[in-house]
Design an enzyme around this catalytic site. Structure first.
Site, PDB file in Angstrom:
ATOM      1  N   GLY A  65       0.814  -1.214   0.000  1.00 32.63           N
ATOM      2  CA  GLY A  65       0.000   0.000   0.000  1.00 32.63           C
ATOM      3  C   GLY A  65       0.843   1.258   0.000  1.00 32.63           C
ATOM      4  N   ASP A  66       1.941   1.239   0.743  1.00 28.33           N
ATOM      5  CA  ASP A  66       2.854   2.390   0.761  1.00 28.33           C
ATOM      6  C   ASP A  66       3.483   2.592  -0.619  1.00 28.33           C
ATOM      7  OD1 ASP A  66       2.340   2.296   3.544  1.00 28.33           O
ATOM      8  OD2 ASP A  66       4.004   0.902   3.812  1.00 28.33           O
TER       9      ASP A  66
END
Length: 302
Positions: free
Chosen positions: A250-251
């Site tokens: 997600g990052d």
């Protein structure tokens, strides 16, 4: 300049076992220690993509020294406030037939240290991007993100928020440039389960109505959706590949989106780069390199 803030960074101890047997001695097949934390991951992937950023946050003890050393070795700029007590936490990521995580508890952040961070953020100016990612340590106020954002009001700094529950919800009234929940987090905000991209679009629209400019929703095997500030909807299935790692995917999507946006100013291209970066990290043992991201991009969006 892009600035990332990680209030509770970590050293990630990644260990692979053939099979994790609870209550028994387990032999590791592979182990590595590296800098971690959501904002830290964003900075590392931005660096891999050739974009400068500065990682901000707090570091303490010998683990904090190792965190900073690792970031610098990877060519990533950082400006952490050093704490006199405690130690930067260690998160254990056990990779066996399934992934198991044990996240440590971070050091106490004093009012003096918090003021030092706020002073660093005073230097942000128009055109800068500020990424607020991850959880808030229990020693800080629950409205910490709001306090940071309020200090940036009127400066035309683009705010990116990747957080959960009220930590995300309470920032929407300040019209962040981008928010990036996953579909579980988005559903949790509204008390529902989201199982497909159409449902994600519906609830992402609600976040826009509450103030977010751009809403990017990651959905693991279901792909991703983006509602941009121009009113356009973007959807993508998940790129093909073998997922081996969920840490930092997600990052990586946030970093890819920002890199794509900075390079083109186009939301569709930013979305595609975000999807490619998130998937490439999921297909890699660690955070994806530029070459890995571009490979996923080229074969997914022809």
């Amino acid at each position: 300049m892009i600035y990332t803030v990680t209030f509770n960074p970590a050293l990630d101890y990644i260990v692979r076992v053939r099979q994790l047997n609870i209550g028994e001695i387990n032999r590791a097949e592979y182990g590595e220690i590296m800098a971690g934390g959501k904002g830290v991951n964003v900075s590392l992937v931005l660096n891999n993509l050739g974009h400068e950023s500065t990682a901000l946050g707090f570091a303490a003890g010998f683990t904090g020294e190792k965190l900073i050393e690792d970031l610098k070795k990877k060519g990533c700029q950082c400006d952490f406030i050093l704490l006199n007590q405690g130690m930067t936490r260690i998160n254990v990521k056990i990779k066996g037939q399934e992934e198991t995580e044990i996240n440590g508890e971070g050091p106490e952040i004093t009012p003096t240290a918090l003021r030092s961070l706020m002073m660093r953020l005073e230097h942000l100016k128009e055109g800068d991007i500020l990424v607020l990612s991850g959880s808030i340590p229990g020693t800080l106020p629950e409205d910490m993100y709001e306090r940071v954002i309020l200090r940036q009001q009127g400066k035309k700094v683009k705010i990116v928020v990747d957080a959960t529950k009220n930590l995300l919800k309470d920032t929407l009234k300040y019209h962040p440039f981008l928010v990036k929940p996953n579909h579980h987090e988005l559903g949790e905000l509204f008390g529902v389960e989201i199982s497909n991209r159409e449902e994600a679009i519906f609830y992402a629209e609600k976040l826009q109505q509450m103030g977010a400019e751009n809403v990017l929703v990651s959905m693991a095997g279901e792909g991703a959706v983006l509602l941009d500030v121009c009113g356009e909807r973007h959807m993508s299935p998940a790129p093909t590949g073998q997922p081996v790692n969920s840490v930092g995917a997600g990052d990586s999507m946030v970093a890819g989106f920002l890199a794509g946006y900075m390079e083109t100013g186009d939301y569709e291209q930013a979305f595609r780069m975000g999807v490619a970066a998130g998937s490439a990290s999921a297909f890699s043992e660690y955070l994806a390199t530029r070459e890995e991201i571009l490979e996923v991009l080229s074969r997914t969006f022809k």
